[in-house]
Write a protein that holds these residues in place. Structure first.
Motif, PDB file in Angstrom:
ATOM      1  N   VAL A   1       0.819  -1.214   0.000  1.00  0.00           N
ATOM      2  CA  VAL A   1       0.000   0.000   0.000  1.00  0.00           C
ATOM      3  C   VAL A   1       0.852   1.262   0.000  1.00  0.00           C
ATOM      4  O   VAL A   1       0.419   2.298  -0.507  1.00  0.00           O
ATOM      5  CB  VAL A   1      -0.974  -0.014   1.199  1.00  0.00           C
ATOM      6  CG1 VAL A   1      -0.223   0.231   2.513  1.00  0.00           C
ATOM      7  CG2 VAL A   1      -2.081   1.036   1.013  1.00  0.00           C
ATOM      8  N   THR A   2       2.071   1.191   0.545  1.00  0.00           N
ATOM      9  CA  THR A   2       2.928   2.375   0.539  1.00  0.00           C
ATOM     10  C   THR A   2       3.367   2.713  -0.881  1.00  0.00           C
ATOM     11  O   THR A   2       3.357   3.884  -1.300  1.00  0.00           O
ATOM     12  CB  THR A   2       4.153   2.163   1.442  1.00  0.00           C
ATOM     13  OG1 THR A   2       3.700   1.929   2.776  1.00  0.00           O
ATOM     14  CG2 THR A   2       5.053   3.384   1.431  1.00  0.00           C
ATOM     15  N   GLN A   3       3.747   1.713  -1.640  1.00  0.00           N
ATOM     16  CA  GLN A   3       4.100   1.947  -3.035  1.00  0.00           C
ATOM     17  C   GLN A   3       2.877   2.390  -3.834  1.00  0.00           C
ATOM     18  O   GLN A   3       2.978   3.235  -4.732  1.00  0.00           O
ATOM     19  CB  GLN A   3       4.701   0.681  -3.632  1.00  0.00           C
ATOM     20  CG  GLN A   3       6.050   0.306  -3.028  1.00  0.00           C
ATOM     21  CD  GLN A   3       6.595  -0.998  -3.584  1.00  0.00           C
ATOM     22  OE1 GLN A   3       5.872  -1.761  -4.236  1.00  0.00           O
ATOM     23  NE2 GLN A   3       7.866  -1.260  -3.327  1.00  0.00           N
ATOM     24  N   LEU A   4       1.720   1.831  -3.501  1.00  0.00           N
ATOM     25  CA  LEU A   4       0.480   2.248  -4.150  1.00  0.00           C
ATOM     26  C   LEU A   4       0.218   3.725  -3.894  1.00  0.00           C
ATOM     27  O   LEU A   4      -0.127   4.485  -4.816  1.00  0.00           O
ATOM     28  CB  LEU A   4      -0.681   1.398  -3.640  1.00  0.00           C
ATOM     29  CG  LEU A   4      -2.083   1.770  -4.149  1.00  0.00           C
ATOM     30  CD1 LEU A   4      -2.178   1.578  -5.648  1.00  0.00           C
ATOM     31  CD2 LEU A   4      -3.148   0.950  -3.423  1.00  0.00           C
ATOM     32  N   ALA A   5       0.395   4.152  -2.628  1.00  0.00           N
ATOM     33  CA  ALA A   5       0.187   5.556  -2.285  1.00  0.00           C
ATOM     34  C   ALA A   5       1.179   6.454  -3.006  1.00  0.00           C
ATOM     35  O   ALA A   5       0.819   7.552  -3.469  1.00  0.00           O
ATOM     36  CB  ALA A   5       0.310   5.737  -0.771  1.00  0.00           C
ATOM     37  N   ASP A   6       2.429   6.004  -3.120  1.00  0.00           N
ATOM     38  CA  ASP A   6       3.424   6.784  -3.857  1.00  0.00           C
ATOM     39  C   ASP A   6       2.987   6.982  -5.304  1.00  0.00           C
ATOM     40  O   ASP A   6       3.133   8.074  -5.874  1.00  0.00           O
ATOM     41  CB  ASP A   6       4.786   6.085  -3.834  1.00  0.00           C
ATOM     42  CG  ASP A   6       5.439   6.093  -2.464  1.00  0.00           C
ATOM     43  OD1 ASP A   6       5.041   6.926  -1.625  1.00  0.00           O
ATOM     44  OD2 ASP A   6       6.348   5.263  -2.233  1.00  0.00           O
ATOM     45  N   ALA A   7       2.464   5.929  -5.898  1.00  0.00           N
ATOM     46  CA  ALA A   7       2.093   5.978  -7.308  1.00  0.00           C
ATOM     47  C   ALA A   7       0.893   6.891  -7.551  1.00  0.00           C
ATOM     48  O   ALA A   7       0.919   7.751  -8.439  1.00  0.00           O
ATOM     49  CB  ALA A   7       1.809   4.566  -7.824  1.00  0.00           C
ATOM     50  N   ILE A   8      -0.158   6.719  -6.754  1.00  0.00           N
ATOM     51  CA  ILE A   8      -1.340   7.555  -6.994  1.00  0.00           C
ATOM     52  C   ILE A   8      -1.116   8.975  -6.479  1.00  0.00           C
ATOM     53  O   ILE A   8      -1.722   9.925  -6.978  1.00  0.00           O
ATOM     54  CB  ILE A   8      -2.614   6.944  -6.372  1.00  0.00           C
ATOM     55  CG1 ILE A   8      -2.530   6.875  -4.842  1.00  0.00           C
ATOM     56  CG2 ILE A   8      -2.885   5.566  -6.954  1.00  0.00           C
ATOM     57  CD1 ILE A   8      -3.822   6.376  -4.203  1.00  0.00           C
ATOM     58  N   GLY A   9      -0.200   9.123  -5.505  1.00  0.00           N
ATOM     59  CA  GLY A   9       0.086  10.452  -4.973  1.00  0.00           C
ATOM     60  C   GLY A   9       0.803  11.348  -5.950  1.00  0.00           C
ATOM     61  O   GLY A   9       0.816  12.574  -5.792  1.00  0.00           O
ATOM     62  N   LEU A  10       1.418  10.761  -6.982  1.00  0.00           N
ATOM     63  CA  LEU A  10       2.079  11.568  -8.010  1.00  0.00           C
ATOM     64  C   LEU A  10       1.075  12.249  -8.926  1.00  0.00           C
ATOM     65  O   LEU A  10       1.440  13.164  -9.678  1.00  0.00           O
ATOM     66  CB  LEU A  10       3.028  10.688  -8.827  1.00  0.00           C
ATOM     67  CG  LEU A  10       4.287  10.218  -8.080  1.00  0.00           C
ATOM     68  CD1 LEU A  10       5.048   9.197  -8.895  1.00  0.00           C
ATOM     69  CD2 LEU A  10       5.169  11.408  -7.733  1.00  0.00           C
ATOM     70  N   ASP A  11      -0.157  11.820  -8.868  1.00  0.00           N
ATOM     71  CA  ASP A  11      -1.230  12.495  -9.608  1.00  0.00           C
ATOM     72  C   ASP A  11      -1.532  13.807  -8.890  1.00  0.00           C
ATOM     73  O   ASP A  11      -1.936  13.811  -7.730  1.00  0.00           O
ATOM     74  CB  ASP A  11      -2.472  11.597  -9.631  1.00  0.00           C
ATOM     75  CG  ASP A  11      -3.583  12.132 -10.535  1.00  0.00           C
ATOM     76  OD1 ASP A  11      -3.731  13.370 -10.620  1.00  0.00           O
ATOM     77  OD2 ASP A  11      -4.304  11.311 -11.132  1.00  0.00           O
ATOM     78  N   ALA A  12      -1.326  14.924  -9.573  1.00  0.00           N
ATOM     79  CA  ALA A  12      -1.496  16.243  -8.939  1.00  0.00           C
ATOM     80  C   ALA A  12      -2.907  16.449  -8.413  1.00  0.00           C
ATOM     81  O   ALA A  12      -3.127  17.246  -7.499  1.00  0.00           O
ATOM     82  CB  ALA A  12      -1.129  17.346  -9.934  1.00  0.00           C
ATOM     83  N   ARG A  13      -3.868  15.740  -8.978  1.00  0.00           N
ATOM     84  CA  ARG A  13      -5.245  15.880  -8.501  1.00  0.00           C
ATOM     85  C   ARG A  13      -5.451  15.189  -7.161  1.00  0.00           C
ATOM     86  O   ARG A  13      -6.425  15.469  -6.454  1.00  0.00           O
ATOM     87  CB  ARG A  13      -6.215  15.284  -9.529  1.00  0.00           C
ATOM     88  CG  ARG A  13      -6.198  15.960 -10.879  1.00  0.00           C
ATOM     89  CD  ARG A  13      -6.939  15.134 -11.896  1.00  0.00           C
ATOM     90  NE  ARG A  13      -6.338  13.804 -12.057  1.00  0.00           N
ATOM     91  CZ  ARG A  13      -6.870  12.837 -12.807  1.00  0.00           C
ATOM     92  NH1 ARG A  13      -8.015  13.041 -13.449  1.00  0.00           N
ATOM     93  NH2 ARG A  13      -6.256  11.664 -12.902  1.00  0.00           N
TER      94      ARG A  13
END
Length: 437
Positions: free
Chosen positions: A232-244
């Motif tokens: 989930v941490t890597q998942l959060a990193d990935a979706i967190g790169l979306d500026a929205r």
């Protein structure tokens, strides 16, 4: 300008000290004599970085004083109401007892030209009711919500990211009075929004509801990640790169606690129910349930590991609901510790600041004074609060003073590779287990 602050708890004490630091003659009022005596000595009744220095500076300079006599607030240009609005006993709704009592106590001491500025978090509709109550005195009401983060309260008061004024239609005098109070802050270009009462009341609870939803969303993803083997941490990193979306508040773990988010989302839902819009905010009930399930998961993981190693002793690192605070209100770490203890496990806990506050809530909990004392003799280590002291631990050194070889990281805050290299299995929430090297 003379300023009074009614209520000297977390919000009020910080606000009073901040107002004095801006050069105003400031008086803080509270009914708790013991609290007032501490504040008179420049000693905050709770832990908050930067506040002791601010308090002492104001008290020593004579710009800040404290009293239990509300009559001493008479003659103030602006009176801030900063009392608590806890969850009502037996209900999810906010308890307005302290707000109502504060305003009623002020009525004999208000005069034309005085501005009463509410800072407490209240259900929408409260400000207009209080404005009608105050009107016969000639004073006026504004609602000026706070956006403090525990651990950063001084900074958030003196350098806020926005100021919100809720005023009656056409009340330019209230706007001018608040502009005068915050002149030095506004000079730095701080955003200022002038809105009506209802909007101002909704700002804080809406912000907290959004943040709680974001945290519970990533914790829901943690539940799913555990089932399918995702991280989930890597998942959060990935979706967190979306500026929205952004990465902040996407840290999966034990979930949120404290004196604001849990009670505010419950009170928001309760108020929506009262207004006939319960379905509109119905998702907040699931947000709350997801959050509480993370505690269940932490307890289950610790119990599983105790059974695996045939032990019953747990070292809990952290009791405050968040780092840089001694607040244990609705603390996930303290709740997990209590549940384990009630289940017959032996819990030894350590927190850099929350010992006294935790013992008031769970008197029988064994709380020691160092990490070493907590881990000595433990069968399982558990991280409940992500204090920097715990992030910086040397797992190789710990391995020399404890026989425990598993750590349940309730905040996904530890360097799993370093702990693994030191011989520990690392179990996170929503992350694949890392085996000991």
């Amino acid at each position: 300008m003379k300023i009074a602050v009614i209520g000297c708890g977390y919000l009020g004490a910080v606000h009073a000290a901040a107002m004095a630091s801006l050069g105003y003659e400031t008086i803080g009022v509270d009914v708790d004599e013991a609290k007032i005596e501490r504040l008179r000595r420049g000693e905050p009744p709770f832990f908050e970085p930067g506040l002791p220095e601010l308090l002492r500076a104001g008290v020593d300079a004579g710009t800040l004083r404290f009293t239990t006599d509300v009559a001493e607030a008479a003659g103030s240009d602006v009176v801030f109401v900063a009392v608590g609005t806890p969850q009502r006993a037996g209900s999810d709704a906010a308890d307005l007892t302290y707000v109502d009592a504060a305003v009623e106590s002020l009525l004999p001491h208000l005069a034309a030209g005085t501005l009463v500025a509410g800072k407490s978090t209240v259900p929408v509709g409260t400000a207009q009711r209080l404005a009608d109550l105050i009107a016969p005195t000639g004073a006026t009401l504004a609602w000026n919500p706070e956006f403090l983060r525990e651990g950063f309260a001084v900074e958030d008061t003196l350098a806020p990211d926005r100021l919100v004024y809720g005023v009656a239609d056409g009340d330019d005098a209230a706007v001018a009075a608040l502009d005068a109070v915050y002149a030095r802050i506004l000079e730095r270009g701080t955003d200022r929004l002038v809105v009506n009462y209802a909007t101002a009341e909704l700002v804080k609870v809406s912000a907290n509801a959004f943040l709680a939803t974001k945290i519970s969303f990533i914790n829901a993803m943690a539940e799913l990640s555990e089932s399918v083997g995702a991280d989930v941490t890597q998942l959060a990193d990935a979706i967190g790169l979306d500026a929205r979306i952004g990465r902040r508040f996407l840290n999966a773990g034990l979930g949120f606690g404290g004196g604001c988010l849990p009670k505010d989302i419950r009170a928001f839902q309760a108020r929506a129910d009262e207004l006939g819009h319960g379905e509109t905010l119905g998702f907040l009930r699931e947000v709350d349930r997801i959050n509480l399930r993370r505690r269940d998961r932490m307890v289950a993981l610790i119990e599983r590991e105790l059974e695996r190693v045939g032990g019953d002793r747990v070292a809990m690192l952290g009791l405050a609901f968040k780092p840089n605070s001694d607040d244990v209100r609705d603390s996930p770490a303290l709740d997990v510790s209590r549940r384990l203890q009630e289940g017959g496990r032996v819990v030894r806990a350590y927190d850099p600041e929350a010992r006294e506050t935790a013992l008031r809530v769970v008197p029988g909990l064994e709380i020691v004074t160092s990490v070493a004392d907590a881990v000595c003799g433990a069968d399982v280590l558990a991280l409940g609060t992500e204090w920097q002291e715990f992030r910086d631990l040397d797992p190789a050194a710990l391995a020399g003073i404890t026989d425990a070889r598993v750590v349940v990281d309730g905040r996904n805050a530890l360097d799993a590779a370093a702990w693994s290299a030191a011989g520990f299995r690392v179990i996170g929430l929503g992350r694949p287990e890392v085996a000991a090297a």
